[in-house]
Write a protein that holds these residues in place. Structure first.
Motif, short mmCIF file in Angstrom:
data_model
loop_
_atom_site.label_atom_id
_atom_site.label_comp_id
_atom_site.label_asym_id
_atom_site.label_seq_id
_atom_site.Cartn_x
_atom_site.Cartn_y
_atom_site.Cartn_z
N ASP A 145 0.86 -1.18 0.00
CA ASP A 145 0.00 0.00 0.00
C ASP A 145 0.90 1.23 0.00
O ASP A 145 1.52 1.55 1.01
CB ASP A 145 -0.91 0.00 1.23
CG ASP A 145 -1.97 1.10 1.20
OD1 ASP A 145 -1.80 2.06 0.43
OD2 ASP A 145 -2.95 0.99 1.97
N ALA A 146 1.02 1.90 -1.13
CA ALA A 146 1.86 3.10 -1.26
C ALA A 146 0.99 4.25 -1.74
O ALA A 146 0.24 4.10 -2.70
CB ALA A 146 3.02 2.86 -2.22
N ARG A 147 1.09 5.39 -1.08
CA ARG A 147 0.23 6.53 -1.38
C ARG A 147 1.04 7.81 -1.45
O ARG A 147 2.07 7.95 -0.79
CB ARG A 147 -0.85 6.68 -0.29
CG ARG A 147 -1.56 5.40 0.07
CD ARG A 147 -2.57 5.63 1.19
NE ARG A 147 -3.06 4.36 1.72
CZ ARG A 147 -3.99 4.27 2.68
NH1 ARG A 147 -4.50 5.39 3.21
NH2 ARG A 147 -4.39 3.09 3.11
N LEU A 148 0.52 8.76 -2.23
CA LEU A 148 1.14 10.07 -2.31
C LEU A 148 0.72 10.90 -1.11
O LEU A 148 -0.46 11.01 -0.80
CB LEU A 148 0.71 10.78 -3.60
CG LEU A 148 1.30 12.17 -3.86
CD1 LEU A 148 2.82 12.08 -4.02
CD2 LEU A 148 0.67 12.80 -5.09
N ALA A 149 1.68 11.49 -0.44
CA ALA A 149 1.39 12.31 0.74
C ALA A 149 2.35 13.48 0.78
O ALA A 149 3.34 13.46 1.49
CB ALA A 149 1.49 11.48 2.02
N ALA A 150 2.07 14.50 -0.01
CA ALA A 150 2.90 15.70 0.03
C ALA A 150 2.80 16.33 1.40
O ALA A 150 1.72 16.42 1.98
CB ALA A 150 2.44 16.68 -1.04
#
Length: 378
Positions: free
Chosen positions: A164-169
């Protein structure tokens, strides 16, 4: 009939998170401080595991978090100290590859959810590159969720096997002393006088003195700026082992560059600067780039995919490793007041698209809630 109790039943215990830092870069440390402050304000119990010097620099205890000193080393004693600090935590959140590896080792055999944030892309060659891939695979497979600060880092985590990999700026607080306008009564003229930049442009670079920051390229480019009248002054805020070698070059080649060492007043320096300089790749989500755009200081930077994603068209981006192109971009900007004003306005618009500190905390809390929410019985 039993007497009615005068005390309300105890509520649920507050969420307890452990934030793990390796002492890494300014971006991850500033993010953890901002995140910890936001979590504490929302009733979350936060413990930060980081080297003592990192707590001294970022004052985690001052914003209500606990601090457990854990060295950057991955030796058994350090891992044991981290394992003890994580005992009883509802969730562990590690920042950076090395901190994440230590957290994975410390949580081995436990069911505690592990969130990992990758702030930067490590660089390695040869055998070290193979070792780096192995470490990254070990970390992402131990992590419940991997958060990447750029889309490239998210893709990298997925290639390494993240489930589970997500973009989190992440947001970076504005540095003190930069409020988006220039006040003639401010300390701008005082700072310039202190640095020896009265009557001449001030160019500012900020970051640790290491190979990836390309300070050697900056000195190469400074040769072109010596011919300008008035001659700009390049101020470099940062510390590191190459300082002595850089200082020798500055003196031997008579370059208009001052090494300021580690500074705690980057906001004041930025407020006084005409341009901000980012000659190297450094961080995936550059703190200086964000601070410069917030402060309406035009930025000249080496082009990377991550930086272009961050700043859009709000900076002068030049090819990496090209001192002539970097020098020429600075010369053009110094001679074009209209373009500098365009970049200031573009920077303000671009910065407005970035998540605020509140939005960043809310996003992270939603991940925490998802991972710690009781699961319904089958």
């Amino acid at each position: 009939m039993s007497p009615v109790s005068s005390h309300a039943p105890p509520g649920p215990s507050p969420l307890h998170t452990v934030q793990v830092l390796g002492g890494g870069n300014a971006g991850s440390s500033a993010h953890v401080r901002s995140l910890a402050a936001g979590l504490v304000a929302r009733g979350v119990r936060v413990t930060v595991c980081a080297p003592d010097e990192t707590d001294l620099a970022y004052d985690f205890t001052g914003i209500g978090a606990g601090h457990v000193p854990v060295p950057r080393s991955s030796d058994p004693a350090s891992v044991a100290a981290l394992r003890a600090a994580c005992s009883g935590a509802d969730l562990v959140h590690a920042h950076g590859l090395h901190a994440s590896l230590r957290a994975a080792l410390a949580l081995s055999g436990r069911s505690t959810p592990l969130v990992v944030t990758w702030h930067d892309q490590p660089h390695a060659e040869g055998a070290r590159a193979r070792l780096l891939r192995l470490l990254e695979r070990r970390v992402v497979r131990a992590a419940t969720v991997v958060l990447g600060t750029t889309s490239h880092l998210v893709d990298r985590a997925r290639r390494r096997g993240a489930r589970d990999a997500r973009l989190a700026a992440v947001s970076v607080p504005r540095p003190r002393g930069t409020d988006g306008h220039r006040d003639p009564e401010s300390s701008r003229s005082k700072v310039r006088a202190e640095l020896g930049s009265t009557g001449r442009p001030l160019l500012l670079a900020v970051g640790s003195l290491d190979r990836l920051r390309e300070h050697g390229l900056l000195l190469d480019a400074a040769h072109a700026w010596r011919r300008l009248d008035p001659q700009p002054l390049v101020a470099v805020a940062g510390e590191g082992p190459p300082r002595a070698a850089l200082q020798r070059r500055i003196e031997d080649e008579d370059l208009p560059v001052r090494l300021l060492g580690r500074r705690g007043d980057v906001g004041r320096l930025l407020a006084a600067a005409d341009l901000a300089l980012l000659p190297g790749t450094g961080e995936a989500r550059s703190v200086l780039a964000q601070e410069a755009l917030h402060a309406r200081v035009p930025l000249v930077a080496a082009r990377t995919g991550a930086l272009a994603e961050l700043v859009g068209g709000a900076a002068e981006l030049v090819p990496q490793g090209d001192p002539a192109a970097f020098a020429a971009a600075v010369v053009r900007l110094l001679g074009d007041a209209g373009r500098r004003e365009e970049l200031r306005d573009a920077g303000t618009r671009q910065a407005a698209t970035w998540p605020t500190e509140d939005e960043t905390v809310a996003q992270v809390l939603s991940v925490y809630d998802e991972l710690t929410r009781p699961q319904p019985l089958a």
